[in-house]
Design a protein around this motif. Structure first.
Motif, PDB file in Angstrom:
ATOM      1  N   TYR A 496       0.843  -1.192   0.000  1.00 20.43           N
ATOM      2  CA  TYR A 496       0.000   0.000   0.000  1.00 20.43           C
ATOM      3  C   TYR A 496       0.882   1.246   0.000  1.00 20.43           C
ATOM      4  O   TYR A 496       1.957   1.266   0.612  1.00 20.43           O
ATOM      5  N   TYR A 497       0.371   2.316  -0.654  1.00 15.75           N
ATOM      6  CA  TYR A 497       1.172   3.532  -0.821  1.00 15.75           C
ATOM      7  C   TYR A 497       0.295   4.771  -0.625  1.00 15.75           C
ATOM      8  O   TYR A 497      -0.914   4.747  -0.900  1.00 15.75           O
ATOM      9  N   PRO A 498       0.899   5.870  -0.156  1.00 18.22           N
ATOM     10  CA  PRO A 498       0.144   7.119   0.015  1.00 18.22           C
ATOM     11  C   PRO A 498      -0.040   7.812  -1.330  1.00 18.22           C
ATOM     12  O   PRO A 498       0.543   8.870  -1.615  1.00 18.22           O
ATOM     13  N   ALA A 499      -0.856   7.222  -2.187  1.00 19.23           N
ATOM     14  CA  ALA A 499      -1.024   7.699  -3.557  1.00 19.23           C
ATOM     15  C   ALA A 499      -2.396   7.289  -4.056  1.00 19.23           C
ATOM     16  O   ALA A 499      -3.175   6.651  -3.345  1.00 19.23           O
ATOM     17  N   GLY A 500      -2.700   7.653  -5.317  1.00 20.25           N
ATOM     18  CA  GLY A 500      -3.983   7.326  -5.901  1.00 20.25           C
ATOM     19  C   GLY A 500      -3.895   6.187  -6.899  1.00 20.25           C
ATOM     20  O   GLY A 500      -3.053   5.294  -6.773  1.00 20.25           O
ATOM     21  N   HIS A 501      -4.770   6.224  -7.898  1.00 20.67           N
ATOM     22  CA  HIS A 501      -4.863   5.174  -8.905  1.00 20.67           C
ATOM     23  C   HIS A 501      -3.534   5.007  -9.634  1.00 20.67           C
ATOM     24  O   HIS A 501      -3.042   3.890  -9.791  1.00 20.67           O
ATOM     25  N   MET A 502      -2.951   6.090 -10.079  1.00 24.28           N
ATOM     26  CA  MET A 502      -1.629   6.086 -10.701  1.00 24.28           C
ATOM     27  C   MET A 502      -0.609   6.327  -9.583  1.00 24.28           C
ATOM     28  O   MET A 502      -0.102   7.432  -9.407  1.00 24.28           O
ATOM     29  N   THR A 503      -0.321   5.281  -8.845  1.00 22.78           N
ATOM     30  CA  THR A 503       0.503   5.406  -7.646  1.00 22.78           C
ATOM     31  C   THR A 503       1.855   6.041  -7.932  1.00 22.78           C
ATOM     32  O   THR A 503       2.452   6.684  -7.061  1.00 22.78           O
ATOM     33  N   TYR A 504       2.344   5.873  -9.153  1.00 28.09           N
ATOM     34  CA  TYR A 504       3.670   6.371  -9.514  1.00 28.09           C
ATOM     35  C   TYR A 504       3.730   7.888  -9.638  1.00 28.09           C
ATOM     36  O   TYR A 504       4.816   8.451  -9.800  1.00 28.09           O
ATOM     37  N   LEU A 505       2.587   8.577  -9.566  1.00 32.79           N
ATOM     38  CA  LEU A 505       2.624  10.045  -9.574  1.00 32.79           C
ATOM     39  C   LEU A 505       3.308  10.583  -8.330  1.00 32.79           C
ATOM     40  O   LEU A 505       3.888  11.673  -8.347  1.00 32.79           O
ATOM     41  N   ASN A 506       3.216   9.840  -7.247  1.00 34.88           N
ATOM     42  CA  ASN A 506       3.888  10.220  -5.998  1.00 34.88           C
ATOM     43  C   ASN A 506       5.331   9.722  -6.068  1.00 34.88           C
ATOM     44  O   ASN A 506       5.570   8.513  -6.066  1.00 34.88           O
ATOM     45  N   PRO A 507       6.320  10.610  -6.144  1.00 37.07           N
ATOM     46  CA  PRO A 507       7.721  10.166  -6.288  1.00 37.07           C
ATOM     47  C   PRO A 507       8.171   9.240  -5.171  1.00 37.07           C
ATOM     48  O   PRO A 507       8.925   8.283  -5.418  1.00 37.07           O
ATOM     49  N   ASP A 508       7.725   9.496  -3.952  1.00 37.68           N
ATOM     50  CA  ASP A 508       8.115   8.631  -2.839  1.00 37.68           C
ATOM     51  C   ASP A 508       7.499   7.244  -2.981  1.00 37.68           C
ATOM     52  O   ASP A 508       8.144   6.226  -2.703  1.00 37.68           O
ATOM     53  N   ALA A 509       6.232   7.196  -3.425  1.00 32.60           N
ATOM     54  CA  ALA A 509       5.578   5.908  -3.635  1.00 32.60           C
ATOM     55  C   ALA A 509       6.255   5.145  -4.767  1.00 32.60           C
ATOM     56  O   ALA A 509       6.440   3.918  -4.685  1.00 32.60           O
ATOM     57  N   LEU A 510       6.641   5.847  -5.825  1.00 30.06           N
ATOM     58  CA  LEU A 510       7.325   5.196  -6.942  1.00 30.06           C
ATOM     59  C   LEU A 510       8.626   4.548  -6.478  1.00 30.06           C
ATOM     60  O   LEU A 510       8.940   3.406  -6.839  1.00 30.06           O
ATOM     61  N   ARG A 511       9.368   5.261  -5.670  1.00 31.03           N
ATOM     62  CA  ARG A 511      10.648   4.734  -5.181  1.00 31.03           C
ATOM     63  C   ARG A 511      10.426   3.471  -4.342  1.00 31.03           C
ATOM     64  O   ARG A 511      11.144   2.476  -4.491  1.00 31.03           O
ATOM     65  N   GLN A 512       9.405   3.487  -3.502  1.00 26.05           N
ATOM     66  CA  GLN A 512       9.117   2.317  -2.671  1.00 26.05           C
ATOM     67  C   GLN A 512       8.579   1.166  -3.522  1.00 26.05           C
ATOM     68  O   GLN A 512       8.927  -0.005  -3.291  1.00 26.05           O
TER      69      GLN A 512
END
Length: 537
Positions: A496-512
């Motif tokens: 799970y990530y602190p992001a929306g449908h396109m989780t990769y928009l959040n740079p921190d979520a993308l890295r994780q």
């Protein structure tokens, strides 16, 4: 992701429709099916010299490098097409893809390869291609509207290239993928037809580039997860056992969205809680979003489910108690919840949560906010989370393919097959082991069969807390109802990530996410090489 039609495509559709109407007025189009009109349009295009997809497979290869984790990775980028043929060799479709392979990769390699696709249905895969794990990426904020051109597009230090080669595939009718010859729209535009096309494309790519001995993974986003469930089973039926399936922002069971079926309200409650937590609308706000979500899950599985099951027979006292608890979890007033019969539709929630501030929240990503012309309306006028990023993704993709990868064509890059003449989706699905064809598909059934018959198949579910297009609690419900035995259950993982449908928009979520996928791929490959699949205790 909501897709935006291109002006040129719209003009073509209007022209085609006008031609069909003219023929109908003359009597020539009377009684003709959509497919017959489509076939005539294809013939007219060929005679007029209109832009067409190539029958012969084409590759344009360029060389590049990217800096990842202190190392420079050299790689080849291939923009090309795969020709799908019928049993006698007749061409049926040209499928466009963009592949990234590490320098030194040769046919027969044991290096992993991963196939990516977006959803729609009928979407091109530019969203994953431009925003997630490729060696290049559009820089995005958290969350913010992306400015118009020039775009911040360049090397991606969070690429997966260090772990696996990557292949981004466009669905038939989308991107530069097109039907060929006298192939009909109905040959590709449907649940099972679409899965068949992707299976054939992956098989063809693996044969052409010598990747049958490579560990293989697929990653689908949104409707692409419904495709992935059935695709894993179909590939296995055709002799290709996958190492792993990655599901990003899943919607695998369309049955839960049927009118009169209360599961959808249970599905949304934890996402409502996460959104209210983010926008600071909870009267007793927990310290973390995880705590807010956990409380909503517990309530949804117990008192809320029991209350909805009673329908109109629920007592006034129980209705008041449930409404009050929902108010504490979602930030909506108890009175509003009771007027909605304890069943708050997504559109109403998006409008109501921040109504006092005269703003709405996004659907694809509820962290984004928008402003409507009428603050008293029933639902939002638009999805702020879609409008915030679409222009930059589309603009970056078109410039990148043409000028950096050198793929030249007179065709228009379609964002969706929905922009193509004759598009009409067939939702029927023949799931393995079922006695009748589904009209509201659930490919978690297909995935469960693939997991039971391939004990090495691992599944990773990636979820954004603020995704209200495909809420994470619905994914949990679908995947936890595959009725797997303990050994197969251990092959299923959730993140799970602190992001929306396109989780990769959040740079921190993308890295994780990159770290999580690298770990997942490593474990799946190591287990396959060791020859010791998990066993039941």
């Amino acid at each position: 992701m909501r897709l935006l039609p291109l002006v040129s495509v719209a003009a073509l559709m209007i022209a085609t429709a006008a031609t069909a109407q003219t023929e109908a007025d003359k009597g020539g189009g009377k009684g003709k099916s959509i497919e017959a009109l489509h076939k005539e349009a294809v013939a007219e295009e060929a005679e007029a010299g209109w832009a067409r997809a190539p029958v012969e497979e084409r590759e344009v290869v360029t060389r590049h490098s990217v800096r990842v984790g202190g190392k420079t990775l050299g790689y080849a980028a291939t923009a090309g097409t795969l020709t799908l043929r019928d049993a006698v060799g007749k061409p049926e479709a040209s499928i466009f893809y963009t592949a990234y392979t590490l320098d030194g990769t040769k046919p027969g390699t044991k290096r992993p390869v991963m196939f990516f696709f977006n959803g729609g249905p009928g979407s091109a895969s530019l969203w994953l291609h431009m925003g997630s794990f490729a060696p290049v990426r559009l820089t995005t904020g958290n969350p913010e509207y992306i400015r118009p051109a020039p775009f911040d597009f360049g090397p991606n230090p969070d690429t997966l290239l260090g772990t696996t080669d990557l292949v981004f595939i466009d669905a038939p009718g989308a991107g530069y993928s097109r039907p060929l010859g006298d192939a009909k729209p109905s040959d590709f535009y449907g649940v099972d037809q679409d899965v068949d096309a992707f299976a054939r494309a992956i098989l063809r790519y693996s044969t052409k580039f010598g990747r049958w001995n490579s560990p293989k993974f697929i990653l689908g986003e949104s409707y692409g997860t419904l495709r992935a469930g059935a695709l894993a089973h179909q590939l296995q039926e055709r002799g290709m056992a996958l190492n792993g399936v990655i599901l990003l922002s899943s919607i695998m069971n369309y049955g839960v969205r049927q009118p009169g079926f209360d599961q959808i309200y249970l599905t949304y409650l934890p996402s409502y809680a996460a959104t209210a937590w983010y926008h600071n609308r909870l009267p007793s706000r927990p310290e973390t979003v995880e705590e807010a979500v956990a409380a909503a899950r517990q309530f949804a599985e117990g008192p809320y489910a029991a209350a909805l099951a009673k329908g109109q027979t629920i007592s006034p006292e129980e209705r008041d108690a449930v409404a009050q608890r929902m108010s504490e979890l979602t930030g909506l007033s108890a009175d509003f919840i009771k007027r909605a019969n304890l069943r708050v539709d997504l559109s109403r929630f998006r409008k109501e949560l921040l109504r006092d501030d005269r703003i709405t929240v996004g659907r694809f990503d509820s962290r984004y906010t928008g402003v409507d012309g009428d603050a008293a309306g029933e639902g939002p006028d638009f999805d702020a989370s879609s409008e915030a990023i679409s222009g930059a993704f589309i603009g970056s993709l078109n410039g990148y393919l043409t000028h950096e990868l050198g793929y030249k064509t007179d065709m228009t890059y379609r964002l969706s097959a929905r922009d193509a003449p004759g598009f009409e989706w067939d939702w029927s699905h023949a799931a393995p082991g079922t006695r009748r064809e589904q009209t509201t598909p659930n490919t978690a059934v297909d995935l469960s069969v693939a997991m039971r018959t391939n004990p090495y198949l691992k599944v990773l579910s990636l979820n954004g807390y603020y995704d209200m297009a495909t809420p994470f609690y619905g994914t949990e419900y679908d995947l936890r109802h595959m009725m797997l035995e303990p050994a197969q259950q251990r092959n299923l993982q959730f993140t799970y990530y602190p992001a929306g449908h396109m989780t990769y928009l959040n740079p921190d979520a993308l890295r994780q996410m990159t770290a999580d996928i690298e770990r997942f791929v490593g474990e799946a490959v190591a287990e396959a090489r060791s020859g010791t699949p998990p066993v039941a205790p």
